[in-house]
Structures are given as structure tokens and as C-alpha cells.
Motif scaffolding. Structure first.
Motif, PDB file in Angstrom:
ATOM      1  N   PRO A 686       0.773  -1.023  -0.060  1.00 32.69           N
ATOM      2  CA  PRO A 686       0.016  -0.198  -0.045  1.00 32.69           C
ATOM      3  C   PRO A 686       0.801   1.295  -0.260  1.00 32.69           C
ATOM      4  N   TRP A 687      -0.264   2.445  -0.786  1.00 28.33           N
ATOM      5  CA  TRP A 687       0.722   3.557   0.094  1.00 28.33           C
ATOM      6  C   TRP A 687       0.728   4.379   1.097  1.00 28.33           C
ATOM      7  N   TYR A 688       1.347   4.975   1.975  1.00 28.79           N
ATOM      8  CA  TYR A 688       1.189   5.260   3.490  1.00 28.79           C
ATOM      9  C   TYR A 688       1.655   6.868   3.110  1.00 28.79           C
ATOM     10  N   PRO A 689       1.047   7.827   3.580  1.00 28.53           N
ATOM     11  CA  PRO A 689       1.157   9.142   3.767  1.00 28.53           C
ATOM     12  C   PRO A 689       2.866   9.692   4.259  1.00 28.53           C
ATOM     13  N   ALA A 690       3.986   9.600   3.651  1.00 31.87           N
ATOM     14  CA  ALA A 690       5.461   9.820   4.129  1.00 31.87           C
ATOM     15  C   ALA A 690       5.438  11.002   5.494  1.00 31.87           C
ATOM     16  N   VAL A 691       4.388  11.720   6.162  1.00 29.75           N
ATOM     17  CA  VAL A 691       4.649  12.017   6.915  1.00 29.75           C
ATOM     18  C   VAL A 691       3.256  12.234   7.589  1.00 29.75           C
ATOM     19  N   PRO A 692       2.640  11.205   8.534  1.00 27.22           N
ATOM     20  CA  PRO A 692       1.803  11.030   9.372  1.00 27.22           C
ATOM     21  C   PRO A 692       0.287  12.433   8.719  1.00 27.22           C
ATOM     22  N   PRO A 693      -0.703  12.714   9.177  1.00 27.64           N
ATOM     23  CA  PRO A 693      -1.010  14.046   9.058  1.00 27.64           C
ATOM     24  C   PRO A 693      -1.016  14.537  10.972  1.00 27.64           C
ATOM     25  N   PRO A 694      -1.269  15.482  10.783  1.00 28.81           N
ATOM     26  CA  PRO A 694      -0.947  16.237  12.947  1.00 28.81           C
ATOM     27  C   PRO A 694      -1.830  15.481  13.434  1.00 28.81           C
ATOM     28  N   GLU A 695      -2.246  14.811  14.701  1.00 33.54           N
ATOM     29  CA  GLU A 695      -2.858  14.536  15.508  1.00 33.54           C
ATOM     30  C   GLU A 695      -4.574  15.599  15.496  1.00 33.54           C
ATOM     31  N   GLY A 696      -5.870  15.052  15.096  1.00 34.56           N
ATOM     32  CA  GLY A 696      -6.854  15.480  14.851  1.00 34.56           C
ATOM     33  C   GLY A 696      -7.370  15.966  13.341  1.00 34.56           C
ATOM     34  N   ALA A 697      -6.224  16.078  12.648  1.00 29.81           N
ATOM     35  CA  ALA A 697      -6.708  16.831  11.731  1.00 29.81           C
ATOM     36  C   ALA A 697      -7.383  15.016  10.137  1.00 29.81           C
ATOM     37  N   PRO A 698      -8.051  15.151   9.276  1.00 30.28           N
ATOM     38  CA  PRO A 698      -9.054  14.617   8.385  1.00 30.28           C
ATOM     39  C   PRO A 698      -7.578  13.249   7.993  1.00 30.28           C
ATOM     40  N   GLY A 699      -7.947  11.940   8.636  1.00 31.92           N
ATOM     41  CA  GLY A 699      -7.133  11.067   8.273  1.00 31.92           C
ATOM     42  C   GLY A 699      -5.978  10.595   8.812  1.00 31.92           C
ATOM     43  N   SER A 700      -6.197  11.766   9.559  1.00 30.82           N
ATOM     44  CA  SER A 700      -4.637  11.476  10.595  1.00 30.82           C
ATOM     45  C   SER A 700      -5.207   9.341  11.825  1.00 30.82           C
ATOM     46  N   PRO A 701      -4.678   9.486  12.528  1.00 33.51           N
ATOM     47  CA  PRO A 701      -5.036   8.359  13.587  1.00 33.51           C
ATOM     48  C   PRO A 701      -5.252   9.294  14.739  1.00 33.51           C
TER      49      PRO A 701
END
Length: 701
Positions: A686-701
Motif C-alpha cells: 500500500p501507499w502511506y503518507p510519508a509524514v502522517p498528518p497531525p493528530e486531529g486532522a482528517p485522515g490522522s490516527p
């Protein structure tokens, strides 16, 4: 990639599920937030995120020139808006082409024709979004800068789909000298440009815009919708000849220049997400081979027929008409339903390896050159960080110098204080030391110095080095020939732009160097491909050689394969890939018979590194091809912008990268041993975000 390697393309993408998107009943709300991942869990695979905004000159420019990107963005459920700068009122007659169809008794009604085009656009968007062209819209007037107003339409069933109508007067001519137009306003020939409001619009007439007010109004729309991807037309399509007509409609290119100015202004704000820009070719695609497969072309044509009101049934109940009858006799346009082409940022050379195995990836965000880096295979990516300076155009070419430093090359647009100061130049920045800071942007100028208003119709750069580290930059000029500028010595100044010939070149040139140090440069035309090749290391580059290869859909990729160089390209009308290998046993290169890689097809560039073969699949998502059981694309559920990059670092683990519609870097690394046994399904990649979005942003864990 060797022939053996091409039969072992084994990385696979799993099919992912697109997450829900939160919306409001008016304009855009915030996206929903993903559920938290379990502690220590792997990052969530990439899906399409972000907010997309198209800005076009006329109603139908989006359907003709930005589809299927447009319809596929809508299909993901992300927030999609299109801004129409002009009313598209033309001559005020909503009639099919042909003198026998014109009724001289019927007077022109510009407001009614503008309304008919609006009705057709709303129907096409409703069909793309819901399958029902009659799906209802909510319409209202909103204030803009300078005392003006714009109509905003929200699709009730899919309120994340919006249309914005600025309703400025159009030029009413492709190239005629009409000062009362976007061109006249940009060039300062009129102090203000009035509007042509449509009949039935909630916007009240009687206002006009000064040049700066148009810029501010568009920037205000950007601030309202907060796009992460901006799509617009080509601000520098070139001319038929020096001093001749532009190759595109004047509203297209001057509208795109207003978008450039608005994006530059919007970028100065701080309360916004990062954004990228994708430029699309318009009329010049007429003379180029089709890029879409038959199924995709037919789907695109279906939306155009809805817009063109080809059934002529008054299902909308409007006296003005339910669509644009001028396009009804030829809803394909000039073959435009069969193609889509990007005018900037369609090269895959924006990632490289620096010192100590550190990877560097570059993309233009907010008009600045951004970069991400990764120190080692098992370390996270960091970024984006930004080089100093603004005005950067979409696209980048990254190179590693012999001492491990990294350089990045691109083009930069200067808007200027006056219209004559508008220009584009080639620029580069190099690290001061391996893994160090990047130096200031240095300009190579431009090979275009005689055509003031048409200058800057140049390609992105292709970059090569000789064995001493001297750099040569290749670029296609506005005359559609190849030009080159070379350093006098490593780290030295670049010389004047030399003319290398060729004719009718399209897109960006590409270059590769074989194992013996012989350089190859390739550039596509509408009919074939030209090659410039050194017959021996350090020898002068040879003259342009017709390769006799078949026509391509535009973007090329060149990869060294030992003592040869393989050229990859897509086949017109199918989007499948083919390759031919060039060898240089003498002064004239030899090209192998065409090797058809086949596959499902797609469009746009491909990134190639070892066994990794990444590109846009037939559905438009980023995929990886795997050919040991018959060519096919294993697809993700992520759409992206620009071109994919692929790199095979010294540790042997290939990396693919794309810029998502969310303006974030997304990467994939095929698992080791992915090829497996013939007939077995290899592990997913799979493709992954190279830098995960900040916590609380759409798509973040």
C-alpha cells in the motif's frame, strides 16, 4: 530495467476503502476524523484526501480539458469546486454550429445563452455526482472584493460539490483584439472589466472589476474553500510564431495568469493548508495523439453530451435552454473527449538519493519549492521544509552531484509590476555541503528573449552530468526545439543557451546516461520521438535523430540499462506502456523492436526504478504494474497530482512517491520477495503518507 526485470514487476497495491467526508448544507464543512489507531499500529494506508478547486475561463473548459480528473475527484467524495471566470456569453445565440442553423430573425441574448451554459454545466456535474442530471441545486449570491458578487451553487444531494460563477465578460473571440476582456484588463488597456450576468441568476448586474479586484476576488474564493489542489489552465501556451496568434484561447491563458496572481496573493496568508497547482493544456491538445482509452473517452463524452443538451428535451424548464447547443453538433470538441494533458509538472525526476543513502523528494507547494527527506530505510520521512523564494512553477528535477550534494532545478514565474515584466526563467539551488542547507536560487535565464508577451512557453528542465560533474540543462523552447546550457566547470557558471535543433517538440525532454557514460536525450513530437545521443563518452551530443518510434501520449521516461538506454512511453488510444532500447555502437543509434508491456492502461507519466513501475492506472488512481502473469495494474484508492517518482537507492529497496490531492507526500516500498511464484499473488504494497498528518486532522490516527 532489463527485459528480465520487466517480467518480474511484482509490487502490488491492495484495494482500499475511501473514508467518509463531512459536509455542510452550505459550502464546505470539515472532513470527518478517522478513528484512532491502536497503540503501535502501522500507519493507515493512503486514501484520497484534500480539497480540489478548478478555475477555468469558460463553462465547458473543465469538461473538455480537466476530465477525467474532475469526475474522478467527485467520485471519491472529497470536496470539489469549480470556478468559472467568465459568463461564456459568446455571440448570444444558443444554436448549433452551421450557417444553415442560424436564425437571423432571432436577436442575440447574451444573458440567456450564459444561463443555458450554466444549466448544462449544472446538469453535467449532477450526472457526475449522482447519476441524475436533474438533481437539485441550491443557488445564492455572495459578495466579492470590489463591490461585486458571485453566484455559488451547491448540489443538494452532494453538498461537497460546488460551482462558483464570477460572470465576467468574455473576449467573444479566440484571438481577436478586444480590449474589453481578461486580456485587455491584464494588459491595462481597460481600467475595469464589466460582467455579463445570466438570466435567472441571483446575482444583480451593474458592477465591474479592476485588475487587482479580480485577483483579490479569486484569492477570496481560495480563502473560502481552502483548496489543497488547484487546477487551472496554461498561462503560457506559446504562439504560432513570434508575434503570431496564441496557440490557445486568449481567455484561457489570461484567466490562468489571473489565477497565478491570486494564488501568489493567497499564499501570503497563514491560515490555510498547503496547496499544489496543476496546469492543463487546452486547444493545443487538438493536434496531439489521444491519451485516454476508449472506455474513459466514452464516459467523458457522456458528460459532454449532457452539457451540450444533445437530446434537446426541455427537462430543466428554462426558456434559455438546458445546455450549450453550440457544442451539440460536435460534443467531442476537436477530439478533446479522448485526451487530457498537463502543461507543467509531468516529469518523474523529482526524487534522488544524496549522501549516506538519504532520500530527497521535491514538489512545489504554495509557490515555493518544498522538500521531504528520509535518512535511512527504517527511519521516518520529515517535511515538508521549504527553500527560500516564491513564484516557483509546478515541477522539479533533482540530481545528485558527485560529492553527494543534492541540487534541484525548476522554472520560476515573475508576474512583474507591469504586463511586459511577466516572464519565466530556469533556476536551480544546490546544497552547500552533503546533507546541508540549500543555497539561494540561481537563474539560468531563459532561451526566450525576443518574444516579450509570448515568452516563457518553455518546458521544465532535464538535467545531466558528465564524468567530471559538469551539469547540462536541456529545455524545450517556445519554437518547439531543444536548447541546452552547460557549466564551464563543475560548480561553475552556465553558458549561453545553445540550439540543438529538432522540430515540433512536445512536453518535457528526458535524459539518461548509459554505463559507458554516453548521454541520451529524448523529446516527443505529435508523430514520434527525437533522440540526441553521444556516440562516445564526452563526445559532443549528436544531431537530432528521428527514432521512427510510433506516436506517444506525451510523457517519456528514460532509464539506463547497462550499455543501453530504455525509453518508456504510453500508446495513444489505450494508455498501455511500450518500450524500446537504444544502443550506440556507432554514430547512429539503433533502437530495438517495440516491446509492448500492455496492461490496463492509464494516462500521464510513469516512474521506473528496478522492478518498481508506478503510474496512473486506468481508473486514475496510483498503481503499480506487475507483469509476470500478464501486464496489469494493482491499484490503490488514492488519486494524486503531477507525476509519480520512483527510485532504487543503494540499499536496493525501491521507493515510489506521489504528491496526493491533499498536498502531502505519499510513498510505497514493495516488500522484499514480492514476486513470489508464477501464478501466486504477491504481498500487498500500500501507499502511506510519508509524514502522517497531525493528530486531529482528517485522515490522522
Amino acid at each position: 530495467m532489463s527485459l528480465a526485470s520487466r517480467t518480474r514487476l511484482a509490487a502490488v497495491l491492495t484495494v482500499l476503502t475511501v473514508g467518509a467526508v463531512g459536509v455542510t448544507t452550505w459550502a464546505y464543512g470539515d472532513g470527518t476524523i478517522s478513528e484512532p489507531a491502536a497503540p503501535g499500529a502501522a500507519p493507515r494506508p493512503s486514501v484520497t484526501e484534500g480539497t480540489v478547486l478548478q478555475v477555468v475561463a469558460h463553462p465547458d473548459d473543465d469538461l473538455f480539458f480537466m476530465n477525467p480528473d474532475l469526475s474522478r475527484s467527485i467520485a471519491t467524495g472529497i470536496k470539489v469546486t469549480t470556478v468559472f471566470l467568465t459568463a461564456g456569453e459568446s455571440d448570444g445565440h444558443n444554436e448549433a454550429h452551421g450557417p444553415h442553423l442560424q436564425d437571423p430573425v432571432v436577436p442575440a441574448n447574451h444573458a440567456a445563452y450564459a444561463e443555458a451554459r450554466q444549466n448544462g454545466i449544472r446538469a453535467a456535474y449532477a450526472q457526475m455526482s449522482t447519476g441524475d442530471r436533474t438533481s437539485a441545486w441550491q443557488r445564492r449570491s455572495i459578495p466579492t472584493v470590489g463591490g461585486g458578487s458571485a453566484e455559488v451553487d451547491v448540489l443538494v444531494a452532494r453538498p461537497e460539490v460546488n460551482l462558483v460563477w464570477m460572470q465576467l465578460r468574455e473576449a467573444r473571440s479566440i484571438s481577436g483584439d478586444n480590449p474589453d476582456s481578461l486580456r485587455g484588463l491584464w494588459d491595462g488597456r481597460v481600467p475595469a472589466l464589466g460582467v455579463q450576468v445570466s438570466s435567472g441568476t441571483p446575482v444583480k448586474p451593474g458592477f465591474s472589476y479592476k485588475k487587482d479586484q479580480v485577483v483579490e476576488a479569486i484569492a477570496g474564493i481560495f480563502a473560502m474553500y481552502r483548496p489543497t489542489t488547484i487546477r487551472t489552465q496554461d498561462p503560457t501556451p506559446g504562439r504560432t510564431r513570434i508575434g503570431g496568434n496564441f496557440l490557445d484561447h486568449q481567455d484561457h491563458l489570461y484567466g490562468a495568469r489571473f489565477v497565478q496572481a491570486a494564488a501568489e496573493r493567497y499564499a501570503k496568508s497563514t491560515d490555510r493548508p498547503h496547496f499544489s497547482i496543476q496546469n492543463y493544456m487546452s486547444y493545443p491538445t487538438t493536434a496531439l495523439p489521444p491519451a485516454l482509452d476508449p472506455k474513459t473517452a466514452a464516459e467523458k463524452l457522456g458528460y459532454l453530451k449532457t452539457y451540450a443538451w444533445t437530446d434537446h428535451q426541455n427537462w430543466c424548464g428554462s426558456p434559455a435552454g438546458c445546455g450549450d447547443r453550440k457544442t451539440a453538433t460536435r460534443p467531442t470538441g476537436a477530439g478533446w473527449n479522448r485526451t487530457i494533458r498537463y502543461s507543467r509538472g509531468d516529469v518523474s525526476s523529482w526524487m534522488t538519493e544524496g549522501a549516506s543513502g538519504r532520500l530527497w523528494a521535491f514538489a512545489v507547494l504554495d509557490g515555493r519549492m518544498a522538500y521531504w527527506s528520509r535518512i535511512g530505510r527504517n527511519t521516518p520521512w520529515t517535511g515538508p521544509q521549504f527553500l527560500a523564494g516564491t513564484g516557483m512553477d509546478t515541477g522539479a528535477t533533482a540530481v545528485r552531484l558527485p560529492d553527494g550534494r543534492v541540487g534541484v532545478f525548476g522554472t520560476r514565474t515573475t508576474l512583474g509590476a507591469t504586463p511586459k515584466e511577466y516572464r519565466r526563467d530556469l533556476v536551480y539551488s544546490v546544497q552547500a555541503a552533503p546533507d546541508g542547507d540549500f543555497g539561494p536560487w540561481l537563474s539560468l535565464g531563459t532561451p526566450e528573449k525576443d518574444d516579450v508577451t509570448g515568452t516563457s512557453a518553455i518546458s521544465g528542465p532535464a538535467v545531466a552530468q558528465d564524468r567530471t560533474g559538469r551539469i547540462t540543462v536541456y529545455v524545450r523552447d517556445s519554437r518547439r526545439t531543444l536548447r541546452a546550457s552547460t557549466q564551464a566547470a563543475p560548480d561553475g557558471a552556465f553558458g549561453a543557451w545553445a540550439s540543438l535543433g529538432g522540430a515540433g517538440l512536445q512536453g518535457d525532454p528526458v535524459t539518461a546516461t548509459d554505463a559507458s557514460g554516453r548521454r541520451h536525450v529524448y523529446a516527443a513530437t505529435a508523430q514520434s520521438v527525437f533522440a540526441w545521443i553521444q556516440h562516445a563518452p564526452d563526445a559532443p551530443l549528436g544531431p537530432p535523430v528521428p527514432t521512427k518510434l510510433p506516436a506517444t501520449t506525451g510523457p517519456l521516461a528514460a532509464c539506463a540499462e547497462g550499455e543501453a538506454v530504455a525509453l518508456y512511453f504510453r500508446r495513444p488510444g489505450t494508455g498501455t506502456f511500450a518500450t524500446s532500447t537504444a544502443t550506440t555502437d556507432g554514430p547512429v543509434p539503433k533502437f530495438s523492436p517495440l516491446d509492448e508491456l500492455g496492461g490496463q492502461g492509464g494516462y500521464g507519466s510513469v516512474g521506473i526504478a528496478g522492478d518498481l513501475f508506478a503510474g496512473r492506472a486506468g481508473s486514475g488512481t496510483i498503481g503499480i504494474s506487475e507483469t509476470d502473469r500478464g501486464p496489469s495494474w494493482y491499484e490503490s484508492q488514492m488519486y494524486y497530482t503531477g507525476a509519480p517518482a520512483a527510485l532504487n537507492p543503494e540499499d536496493g529497496t525501491a521507493v515510489g512517491a506521489v504528491l496526493g490531492l491533499d498536498a502531502g507526500l505519499h510513498v510505497t516500498t514493495p516488500p522484499s520477495g514480492a514476486a513470489g511464484q508464477r501464478g501466486s499473488r504477491p504481498p500487498s504494497a500500500p501507499w502511506y503518507p510519508a509524514v502522517p498528518p497531525p493528530e486531529g486532522a482528517p485522515g490522522s490516527p
